[in-house]
Design a protein around this motif. Structure first.
Motif, short mmCIF file in Angstrom:
data_model
loop_
_atom_site.label_atom_id
_atom_site.label_comp_id
_atom_site.label_asym_id
_atom_site.label_seq_id
_atom_site.Cartn_x
_atom_site.Cartn_y
_atom_site.Cartn_z
N PRO A 8 38.33 24.65 93.94
CA PRO A 8 38.70 23.24 93.62
C PRO A 8 38.87 22.21 94.71
N THR A 9 38.71 21.30 94.59
CA THR A 9 38.85 20.34 95.78
C THR A 9 39.98 19.43 95.65
N VAL A 10 40.72 19.04 96.86
CA VAL A 10 41.78 18.12 96.54
C VAL A 10 41.59 16.77 96.24
N CYS A 11 40.28 16.22 96.53
CA CYS A 11 40.23 14.98 96.30
C CYS A 11 39.27 14.82 94.94
N GLY A 12 38.78 15.96 94.37
CA GLY A 12 38.02 15.93 93.19
C GLY A 12 36.57 15.56 93.68
N CYS A 13 36.17 15.90 94.94
CA CYS A 13 34.79 15.54 95.34
C CYS A 13 33.52 16.09 94.81
N THR A 14 33.63 17.38 94.29
CA THR A 14 32.68 17.97 93.68
C THR A 14 32.79 18.18 92.19
N GLU A 15 34.06 17.97 91.76
CA GLU A 15 34.34 18.45 90.27
C GLU A 15 33.49 17.44 89.22
N PRO A 16 33.01 16.02 89.77
CA PRO A 16 32.14 15.28 88.75
C PRO A 16 30.97 16.15 88.41
N ARG A 17 30.39 17.02 89.32
CA ARG A 17 29.29 17.80 89.07
C ARG A 17 29.45 18.80 87.64
N ASP A 18 30.53 19.21 87.70
CA ASP A 18 31.00 19.93 86.48
C ASP A 18 30.93 19.18 85.05
N VAL A 19 31.62 17.98 85.44
CA VAL A 19 31.65 17.21 84.24
C VAL A 19 30.11 16.71 83.68
N GLU A 20 29.24 16.40 84.82
CA GLU A 20 27.81 16.34 84.43
C GLU A 20 27.14 17.46 83.84
N ALA A 21 27.45 18.46 84.35
CA ALA A 21 26.68 20.09 83.92
C ALA A 21 27.00 19.90 82.43
N VAL A 22 28.37 19.74 81.95
CA VAL A 22 28.72 19.93 80.79
C VAL A 22 27.79 18.87 79.79
N VAL A 23 27.75 17.57 80.17
CA VAL A 23 26.94 16.33 79.63
C VAL A 23 25.62 16.98 79.51
N ARG A 24 25.04 17.19 80.43
CA ARG A 24 23.69 17.84 80.44
C ARG A 24 23.50 18.85 79.24
N GLU A 25 24.58 19.83 79.39
CA GLU A 25 24.22 21.01 78.44
C GLU A 25 24.15 20.43 76.89
N ILE A 26 25.24 19.60 76.75
CA ILE A 26 25.55 19.00 75.26
C ILE A 26 24.11 18.05 75.02
N ILE A 27 23.61 17.26 75.78
CA ILE A 27 22.40 16.56 75.29
C ILE A 27 21.17 17.85 75.20
N SER A 28 21.06 18.74 76.11
CA SER A 28 20.06 19.66 76.09
C SER A 28 20.04 20.37 74.74
N LYS A 29 21.26 20.81 74.33
CA LYS A 29 21.13 21.93 73.38
C LYS A 29 21.86 20.95 71.71
N ASN A 30 22.25 19.95 71.96
CA ASN A 30 22.57 19.35 70.51
C ASN A 30 21.79 18.07 70.55
N SER A 31 20.81 17.65 71.35
CA SER A 31 20.43 16.30 71.35
C SER A 31 21.46 15.12 71.06
N ALA A 32 22.66 15.27 71.77
CA ALA A 32 23.44 14.33 71.67
C ALA A 32 23.24 12.86 71.88
N ARG A 33 23.69 12.03 71.18
CA ARG A 33 23.39 10.61 71.29
C ARG A 33 24.50 9.74 71.53
N GLU A 34 25.58 10.33 71.23
CA GLU A 34 26.88 9.61 71.29
C GLU A 34 27.93 10.27 71.92
N ILE A 35 28.27 10.16 73.19
CA ILE A 35 29.48 10.95 74.01
C ILE A 35 30.51 9.95 74.40
N TYR A 36 31.94 10.69 74.49
CA TYR A 36 32.69 9.86 74.99
C TYR A 36 33.41 11.04 75.90
#
Length: 240
Positions: free
Chosen positions: A53-81
């Protein structure tokens, strides 16, 4: 019916202080009972997730992006919050403009305060200047971001549709506790469905509330935060 249920990705609190998916699991369960697809995960360096982990969360957004991509890829998600709590709010807010499938954002206890800005201001610009719907849920006794700081320093410079709901007499860590999971889930449900947010909220498109509760010293703090945001944005851009 053929209609896909919206996905809600819940991003946990600051990893440095022990934040993990377990903090968001009960809220995720309540949202699932309301009919949403929910996803919780550990950011890097938490639980069985690799990395540090990083103190300022500098690299953690990549983790969120990876989850978003996974959901789009596996579920063809069209509406994400995207829903982030405490430090997870600015971290997750960094990615909301990166995917057209992300339709809205919910920040619980967003760290807009002048002290926490030292760590997280680099994540502010995407949330401040977005055309997507945003809901900010704060406590009136939040020790990190007071209603005065939020409404006077940050609300006026935000673009696009956004709402803020203030819970009277509630502090930052109290809001994150299990007693408020159902309360938060109901607010999120109303927001996603486009219903009116309960009393205690400001909702608007481009409205700027009058600055009446802050002095020039607070405006000086705001100017400092903007400078820090520019500095950390440049830093984040070199990381990405």
């Amino acid at each position: 019916s053929g209609i896909q249920k919206p996905f809600v990705i819940l991003v946990h609190q600051w990893s440095i202080l022990g934040g993990s998916l377990h903090n968001m699991a009960e809220m995720a369960r309540k949202l699932r009972e309301m009919g949403y697809n929910t996803v919780v995960f550990n950011m890097r360096g938490v639980g069985r997730s690799t990395g540090s982990p990083t103190v300022c969360g500098c690299t953690e957004p990549r983790d969120v992006e990876a989850v978003v991509r996974e959901i789009i890829s596996k579920n063809s998600a069209r509406e994400i919050y995207i829903l982030g709590s405490s430090a997870g709010a600015p971290i997750s807010g960094s990615v909301i403009n990166n995917f057209p499938q992300i339709k809205g954002y919910i920040g619980i206890g967003y760290l807009f305060g002048w002290a926490t800005a030292i760590f997280f201001c680099g994540h502010y610009p995407p949330v401040l200047w977005s055309s997507k719907r945003r809901l900010f849920i704060n406590g009136s006794c939040d020790m990190f971001t007071s209603p005065c700081e939020f409404l006077c320093c940050f609300w006026p410079v935000m673009w696009g549709p956004r709402c803020v709901h203030t819970i009277p007499g509630v502090g930052h860590f109290e809001m994150e506790g299990p007693d408020y999971d159902e309360y938060m889930a109901n607010l999120v449900d109303s927001f996603i469905k486009g219903n009116d947010i309960p009393q205690g909220s400001y909702c608007c498109g481009w409205y700027v509330p009058p600055i009446s509760c802050c002095s020039t010293c607070v405006m000086g703090i705001f100017a400092l935060i903007i400078l820090l945001a520019l500095f950390f944005t440049i830093g984040l851009s070199t990381i990405y």
